[in-house]
Design a protein around this motif. Structure first.
Motif, PDB file in Angstrom:
ATOM      1  N   VAL A  32       0.837  -1.205   0.000  1.00 47.95           N
ATOM      2  CA  VAL A  32       0.000   0.000   0.000  1.00 47.95           C
ATOM      3  C   VAL A  32       0.871   1.254   0.000  1.00 47.95           C
ATOM      4  O   VAL A  32       0.611   2.220  -0.741  1.00 47.95           O
ATOM      5  CB  VAL A  32      -0.951   0.005   1.209  1.00 47.95           C
ATOM      6  CG1 VAL A  32      -1.698   1.336   1.302  1.00 47.95           C
ATOM      7  CG2 VAL A  32      -1.939  -1.150   1.121  1.00 47.95           C
ATOM      8  N   ALA A 103      -7.313   1.590   2.855  1.00 45.12           N
ATOM      9  CA  ALA A 103      -5.985   0.980   2.905  1.00 45.12           C
ATOM     10  C   ALA A 103      -4.908   2.033   3.154  1.00 45.12           C
ATOM     11  O   ALA A 103      -3.942   1.801   3.894  1.00 45.12           O
ATOM     12  CB  ALA A 103      -5.705   0.234   1.611  1.00 45.12           C
ATOM     13  N   SER A 107      -2.509   1.787   6.491  1.00 44.43           N
ATOM     14  CA  SER A 107      -1.070   1.540   6.396  1.00 44.43           C
ATOM     15  C   SER A 107      -0.267   2.357   7.402  1.00 44.43           C
ATOM     16  O   SER A 107       0.888   2.024   7.687  1.00 44.43           O
ATOM     17  CB  SER A 107      -0.572   1.827   4.978  1.00 44.43           C
ATOM     18  OG  SER A 107      -0.646   3.207   4.671  1.00 44.43           O
TER      19      SER A 107
END
Length: 290
Positions: A32, A103, A107
């Motif tokens: 990511v 996402a 992260s």
């Protein structure tokens, strides 16, 4: 009497302690970070342009579409079949940017938060896969199968949303860490002018509110020392030559002049402080106190 929240709380505690998830989480997080490395893309996904995180806004789209599809399945009859299929398809399309923005936020998390976020994401992936199966089944004329897949997929999505709510409202992910800081309307003495050398980062306190005080090219600047994103200590960060400060925890960058976000994952600007020098002493007050 049994506590109605005991089962969900027990499940979440189990996920938070599941260190076996860390390897997978670290690998996916690396992917990511690589994809979201360009500043413009990170800012777009973080919601820096919006003023708060983008992900919570986007989650309403797939949940709403899939929920409406199930409602039509239960109450609309055969005449609503085409509309329900379109809603399932719209939810699938909306899930892509929703997942990507989530996402990007995920992260930057750590430890227990990262584990819960991973399960949240994987659950949503399963739910989206079931919705895709539902759309294909409906398109092939297998309406009952499509209805069943949609209902199960929506149930998984709602369970996953509970995990997302836990991250936001219990763990405080995405909450502005300066929201409840006290504003100071009177000038407050914090340091001697001679103590703040050019290029240094100094943490001072204004009525228990931590403030970063620095001097760059002879100009004094002051912003709240607690990063709005996750509470990182900006006074331990990096002062960049372009007038920005970079948080040491997740790399958020802020303009010292006005606190604006230069790079996410932060989406909320840093509060800035007015600076005055009198009798070789530095005085501060909240910027909006004038």
């Amino acid at each position: 009497m049994t506590d109605s929240t005991s089962m969900p709380s027990t499940v979440i505690r189990g996920i938070e302690r599941a260190k076996t998830l860390d390897g997978t989480a670290s690998t996916i997080s690396g992917w990511v970070d690589a994809v979201t490395h360009p500043t413009w893309f990170k800012n777009a996904l973080s919601g820096s342009w919006l003023g708060h995180q983008l992900h919570p806004v986007l989650t309403d789209l797939p949940i709403g579409a899939w929920g409406a599809a199930v409602a039509l399945d239960l109450t609309g009859g055969r005449e609503s079949e085409a509309a329900a299929r379109r809603l399932v398809g719209l939810g699938i399309l909306a899930s892509a940017p929703t997942a990507l923005s989530g996402a990007s936020d995920w992260s930057s998390t750590r430890g227990a938060d990262k584990r819960v976020g991973l399960v949240h994401a994987l659950s949503n992936a399963v739910a989206t896969t079931m919705q895709a199966g539902s759309w294909l089944a409906r398109r092939s004329g297998h309406r009952r199968t499509g209805m069943a897949l949609s209902a199960v997929g929506l149930s998984i999505t709602l369970a996953s949303a509970y995990l997302g709510g836990h991250l936001s409202f219990v763990r405080g992910i995405g909450v502005n860490r300066t929201a409840f800081q006290r504003q100071t309307r009177s000038w407050t003495d914090v340091a001697a002018d001679s103590e703040i050398l050019d290029g240094t980062l100094v943490r001072v306190s204004v009525h228990d509110v931590p403030v970063l005080l620095t001097r760059q090219d002879g100009q004094l600047r002051a912003i709240s020392a607690v990063c709005t994103h996750a509470g990182g200590p900006l006074d331990e960060g990096t002062l960049d030559s372009d007038g920005c400060i970079t948080c040491p925890w997740h790399g958020s960058r802020f303009h010292l002049e006005d606190g604006a976000v230069d790079r996410g994952p932060a989406s909320v600007p840093q509060p800035v402080w007015e600076v005055s020098v009198e009798d070789e002493r530095i005085l501060l007050r909240s910027a909006d106190a004038a």
